[in-house]
Enzyme design. Structure first.
Site, PDB file in Angstrom:
ATOM      1  N   ASP A 122      -7.694   5.498  -0.647  1.00 54.90           N
ATOM      2  CA  ASP A 122      -7.279   4.209  -0.092  1.00 54.90           C
ATOM      3  C   ASP A 122      -6.694   3.331  -1.204  1.00 54.90           C
ATOM      4  O   ASP A 122      -7.396   2.985  -2.151  1.00 54.90           O
ATOM      5  CB  ASP A 122      -8.502   3.535   0.532  1.00 54.90           C
ATOM      6  CG  ASP A 122      -8.194   2.221   1.220  1.00 54.90           C
ATOM      7  OD1 ASP A 122      -7.075   1.686   1.047  1.00 54.90           O
ATOM      8  OD2 ASP A 122      -9.077   1.717   1.943  1.00 54.90           O
ATOM      9  N   CYS A 146       0.815  -1.224   0.000  1.00 58.53           N
ATOM     10  CA  CYS A 146       0.000   0.000   0.000  1.00 58.53           C
ATOM     11  C   CYS A 146       0.846   1.270   0.000  1.00 58.53           C
ATOM     12  O   CYS A 146       0.489   2.261  -0.637  1.00 58.53           O
ATOM     13  CB  CYS A 146      -0.979  -0.011   1.163  1.00 58.53           C
ATOM     14  SG  CYS A 146      -0.258  -0.202   2.798  1.00 58.53           S
ATOM     15  N   HIS A 173      -5.983   0.205  -1.152  1.00 60.34           N
ATOM     16  CA  HIS A 173      -6.183  -1.216  -0.894  1.00 60.34           C
ATOM     17  C   HIS A 173      -7.196  -1.893  -1.816  1.00 60.34           C
ATOM     18  O   HIS A 173      -7.472  -3.079  -1.653  1.00 60.34           O
ATOM     19  CB  HIS A 173      -6.583  -1.425   0.571  1.00 60.34           C
ATOM     20  CG  HIS A 173      -5.511  -1.039   1.538  1.00 60.34           C
ATOM     21  ND1 HIS A 173      -5.353   0.246   2.004  1.00 60.34           N
ATOM     22  CD2 HIS A 173      -4.524  -1.766   2.106  1.00 60.34           C
ATOM     23  CE1 HIS A 173      -4.323   0.291   2.831  1.00 60.34           C
ATOM     24  NE2 HIS A 173      -3.798  -0.912   2.905  1.00 60.34           N
TER      25      HIS A 173
END
Length: 216
Positions: A169, A45, A171
């Protein structure tokens, strides 16, 4: 997989009457888990957030392509931050390593802002200032200890005592998608400061790239 740009576009404000809202105004590309076919789930990440920042710098005219995960590892070894065994490993990187790579590959210095436990409110003005002072302000990276997941920050919003960060984000690990779907699933959203882990500190990387001053 075709990568998406500017996935925050069209996202609703977190409040009906924001007193101040500032966010990046120039383009970026959203990098996330497995977006290039390489399975980095569980450790990549920080690399993906770095790539998103790098895409913004590249689109602003800074020389160089967005680095691959391997190039990022090779760069950290080249400058002496990591041992040779780091190359082809699955070791994660944090805000400090992101600062080093951006400085090396793009000649853009970065500041590290440390947020102590429960200190998001105290550092919010500095994050707001980052986006307010220039129309070319890049995304920010933040990561912590207990809350170790890397996050991209694209802007801030406030009204009275309520404050939010616009968080990207990295992810997401699905297939081809759309900005609207990412917004529905919360991969790009406004997060109220109260939602951040008060038992975690955060280190925040602020790239110091600015070529046009603006007034908000």
């Amino acid at each position: 997989m075709a990568l998406l740009s500017n996935v925050h576009s069209g996202l609703s404000d977190p409040t009906t009457s924001p007193q101040k809202k500032v966010h990046i105004t120039n383009s970026y590309v959203y990098y996330h888990y497995k977006c290039d076919g390489y399975n980095d789930v569980g450790w990549g990440c920080g690399y993906r957030t770095l790539q998103t920042i790098a895409s913004h710098l590249s689109l602003q005219g800074k020389a160089g392509q967005v680095p691959t995960l391997m190039k990022i590892q090779e760069t950290l070894v080249e400058i002496g931050d990591k041992e040779l065994s780091f190359i082809k490993s699955r070791e994660w990187i944090g805000s400090f390593e992101v600062c080093l790579v951006i400085d090396k590959l793009y000649d853009v210095p970065c500041k590290i802002l440390h947020c102590p436990f429960g200190g998001m409110t105290s550092i919010f003005p500095k994050l707001e200032e980052h986006f307010a002072k220039s129309s070319s302000a890049p995304p920010i990276m933040m990561g912590g200890d207990r809350d170790a997941s890397s996050k991209g920050v694209l802007g801030t919003c406030s009204v009275d005592d309520d404050r939010w960060l616009l968080v990207l984000d990295p992810h997401y690990q699905g297939g081809q998608t759309s900005a609207a779907e990412l917004q529905r699933e919360g991969y790009i959203r406004w997060i109220h400061l109260s939602e951040f882990d008060k038992q975690s500190f955060y280190n925040i990387c602020l790239p110091q790239f600015s070529n046009v001053l603006c007034t908000i």
